[in-house]
Scaffold this motif. Sequence first.
Motif, mmCIF file in Angstrom:
data_model
loop_
_atom_site.group_PDB
_atom_site.id
_atom_site.type_symbol
_atom_site.label_atom_id
_atom_site.label_comp_id
_atom_site.label_asym_id
_atom_site.label_seq_id
_atom_site.Cartn_x
_atom_site.Cartn_y
_atom_site.Cartn_z
ATOM 1 N N PRO A 39 0.826 -1.207 0.000
ATOM 2 C CA PRO A 39 0.000 0.000 0.000
ATOM 3 C C PRO A 39 0.862 1.260 0.000
ATOM 4 O O PRO A 39 2.091 1.186 0.105
ATOM 5 C CB PRO A 39 -0.796 -0.116 1.305
ATOM 6 C CG PRO A 39 0.061 -0.966 2.181
ATOM 7 C CD PRO A 39 0.801 -1.905 1.274
ATOM 8 N N ALA A 40 0.219 2.405 -0.099
ATOM 9 C CA ALA A 40 0.927 3.680 -0.131
ATOM 10 C C ALA A 40 1.722 3.885 1.161
ATOM 11 O O ALA A 40 1.362 3.366 2.218
ATOM 12 C CB ALA A 40 -0.072 4.813 -0.315
ATOM 13 N N PRO A 41 2.828 4.618 1.087
ATOM 14 C CA PRO A 41 3.629 4.888 2.288
ATOM 15 C C PRO A 41 2.807 5.538 3.403
ATOM 16 O O PRO A 41 1.775 6.173 3.156
ATOM 17 C CB PRO A 41 4.717 5.830 1.777
ATOM 18 C CG PRO A 41 4.847 5.488 0.326
ATOM 19 C CD PRO A 41 3.447 5.170 -0.131
ATOM 20 N N LEU A 42 3.307 5.375 4.622
ATOM 21 C CA LEU A 42 2.591 5.741 5.840
ATOM 22 C C LEU A 42 3.317 6.874 6.555
ATOM 23 O O LEU A 42 4.541 6.869 6.659
ATOM 24 C CB LEU A 42 2.532 4.502 6.744
ATOM 25 C CG LEU A 42 1.846 4.555 8.087
ATOM 26 C CD1 LEU A 42 0.332 4.601 7.906
ATOM 27 C CD2 LEU A 42 2.211 3.295 8.890
ATOM 28 N N ARG A 43 2.563 7.836 7.058
ATOM 29 C CA ARG A 43 3.109 8.904 7.889
ATOM 30 C C ARG A 43 2.647 8.665 9.317
ATOM 31 O O ARG A 43 1.445 8.566 9.577
ATOM 32 C CB ARG A 43 2.653 10.279 7.405
ATOM 33 C CG ARG A 43 3.080 10.604 5.975
ATOM 34 C CD ARG A 43 2.617 11.978 5.536
ATOM 35 N NE ARG A 43 3.277 13.024 6.317
ATOM 36 C CZ ARG A 43 4.464 13.553 6.025
ATOM 37 N NH1 ARG A 43 5.137 13.112 4.958
ATOM 38 N NH2 ARG A 43 4.990 14.485 6.772
ATOM 39 N N VAL A 95 11.061 6.617 0.503
ATOM 40 C CA VAL A 95 10.157 5.465 0.381
ATOM 41 C C VAL A 95 10.598 4.524 -0.739
ATOM 42 O O VAL A 95 9.951 3.498 -0.969
ATOM 43 C CB VAL A 95 8.704 5.935 0.142
ATOM 44 C CG1 VAL A 95 8.224 6.772 1.310
ATOM 45 C CG2 VAL A 95 8.590 6.717 -1.165
ATOM 46 N N ASP A 96 11.697 4.881 -1.405
ATOM 47 C CA ASP A 96 12.206 4.042 -2.497
ATOM 48 C C ASP A 96 13.611 3.523 -2.191
ATOM 49 O O ASP A 96 14.388 3.233 -3.113
ATOM 50 C CB ASP A 96 12.216 4.820 -3.804
ATOM 51 C CG ASP A 96 13.046 6.107 -3.717
ATOM 52 O OD1 ASP A 96 13.489 6.447 -2.605
ATOM 53 O OD2 ASP A 96 13.239 6.764 -4.763
ATOM 54 N N ARG A 128 5.306 -2.083 4.223
ATOM 55 C CA ARG A 128 4.791 -0.755 3.872
ATOM 56 C C ARG A 128 5.789 0.305 4.314
ATOM 57 O O ARG A 128 6.112 0.410 5.504
ATOM 58 C CB ARG A 128 3.442 -0.509 4.537
ATOM 59 C CG ARG A 128 2.789 0.812 4.153
ATOM 60 C CD ARG A 128 1.434 0.960 4.817
ATOM 61 N NE ARG A 128 0.725 2.126 4.318
ATOM 62 C CZ ARG A 128 -0.500 2.497 4.715
ATOM 63 N NH1 ARG A 128 -1.141 1.766 5.622
ATOM 64 N NH2 ARG A 128 -1.066 3.581 4.210
ATOM 65 N N ALA A 153 6.853 7.009 5.315
ATOM 66 C CA ALA A 153 7.312 8.235 4.666
ATOM 67 C C ALA A 153 7.795 9.254 5.677
ATOM 68 O O ALA A 153 8.597 10.128 5.338
ATOM 69 C CB ALA A 153 6.191 8.841 3.821
ATOM 70 N N ASP A 168 -1.226 9.419 9.430
ATOM 71 C CA ASP A 168 -1.980 8.221 9.070
ATOM 72 C C ASP A 168 -2.174 7.284 10.248
ATOM 73 O O ASP A 168 -3.180 6.571 10.318
ATOM 74 C CB ASP A 168 -1.261 7.456 7.947
ATOM 75 C CG ASP A 168 -1.120 8.276 6.685
ATOM 76 O OD1 ASP A 168 -2.135 8.828 6.233
ATOM 77 O OD2 ASP A 168 0.007 8.374 6.168
ATOM 78 N N GLN A 186 10.260 -5.923 0.108
ATOM 79 C CA GLN A 186 8.947 -6.125 -0.503
ATOM 80 C C GLN A 186 8.970 -7.286 -1.481
ATOM 81 O O GLN A 186 8.053 -8.123 -1.499
ATOM 82 C CB GLN A 186 8.507 -4.829 -1.194
ATOM 83 C CG GLN A 186 8.155 -3.717 -0.218
ATOM 84 C CD GLN A 186 8.028 -2.351 -0.857
ATOM 85 O OE1 GLN A 186 8.491 -2.136 -1.980
ATOM 86 N NE2 GLN A 186 7.411 -1.414 -0.153
ATOM 87 N N ARG A 198 12.739 -2.052 -1.258
ATOM 88 C CA ARG A 198 12.294 -2.798 -2.443
ATOM 89 C C ARG A 198 12.673 -4.275 -2.328
ATOM 90 O O ARG A 198 11.893 -5.164 -2.687
ATOM 91 C CB ARG A 198 12.895 -2.183 -3.705
ATOM 92 C CG ARG A 198 12.335 -0.801 -4.041
ATOM 93 C CD ARG A 198 12.626 -0.436 -5.490
ATOM 94 N NE ARG A 198 14.065 -0.415 -5.771
ATOM 95 C CZ ARG A 198 14.837 0.648 -5.602
ATOM 96 N NH1 ARG A 198 14.327 1.769 -5.126
ATOM 97 N NH2 ARG A 198 16.125 0.605 -5.901
#
Length: 264
Positions: free
Chosen positions: A118-122, A244-245, A232, A235, A156, A253, A250
């Motif tokens: 899923p999208a990165p988390l704050r 996040v990259d 996940r 961020a 988040d 994941q 990676r």
Amino acid sequence: MLGDMVTLDGKPASVDDLLPLALTNVGHFTSMRVDTDGSIRGLSLHMDRLARDCKIVWNAPLDTDRVREYVRLALEGQARPCVVRVTIYDPKVEMGHPAHANEPHVLVSVRGAGALPPAPLRAQSLVYERDLPHVKHVGLFGALHTRGAAQRAAFDDALFVDRDGFVSEGGTWNVAFIDQEGTVVWPDAPVLPGVTMALLQQQAEHRTATVTLDQARGMAAAFATNTSIGVRALAAIDDTEFPVDHPALRQLQEAYLSIAGENL
């Protein structure tokens, strides 16, 4: 409608079946992601968790073969991928005499699953320590109240820090870090021993160490793990931004997605 979504011991659950769980909030559970092929990563570890926690919470054994059968029944006709939650509780539990309840029953519910990752988390760091942290119990009020506080502050989720300033875990996830040398670091703290965390630790050599909030902010990257989200990226923690990259993220994941699932 309720019976179509939730089963108790393989049969549609009624409101009366669920009232003891709602009113006493005593029980434990595990959540498992079911992939499109019907397999579950870490299935055996999930069953081990349920059996271990059943002994702690109910002082009773648990027939995990029976649990598997109830999960199979609940998944019939369900779209996949999905997340199946298995909750163990005794409908006879009473607030005044919880020790009298020692006949655990199996509640199964199913919901849809999102794409991985899923999208990165704050995350906002907040002081909170879960009760009985090594058990995945249904007492989620404190964790969700803290999550709500973080979300009202425009984050988040919450990252838990104990009263001495050491990082432990997230609202419903384990947290880990990539140090400046590229090594994965898991906080040495009272946390839930996550299944996804265990699977990742089997893939490569990681280390465990106490992590202060200042040390966490100085890491090269950070990530959250649980069965629903896999790996996940984080961020940010508070006002500290993380890439996040990061290559190590990676790799993690990809390593997680490469783990073969087990069949029920």
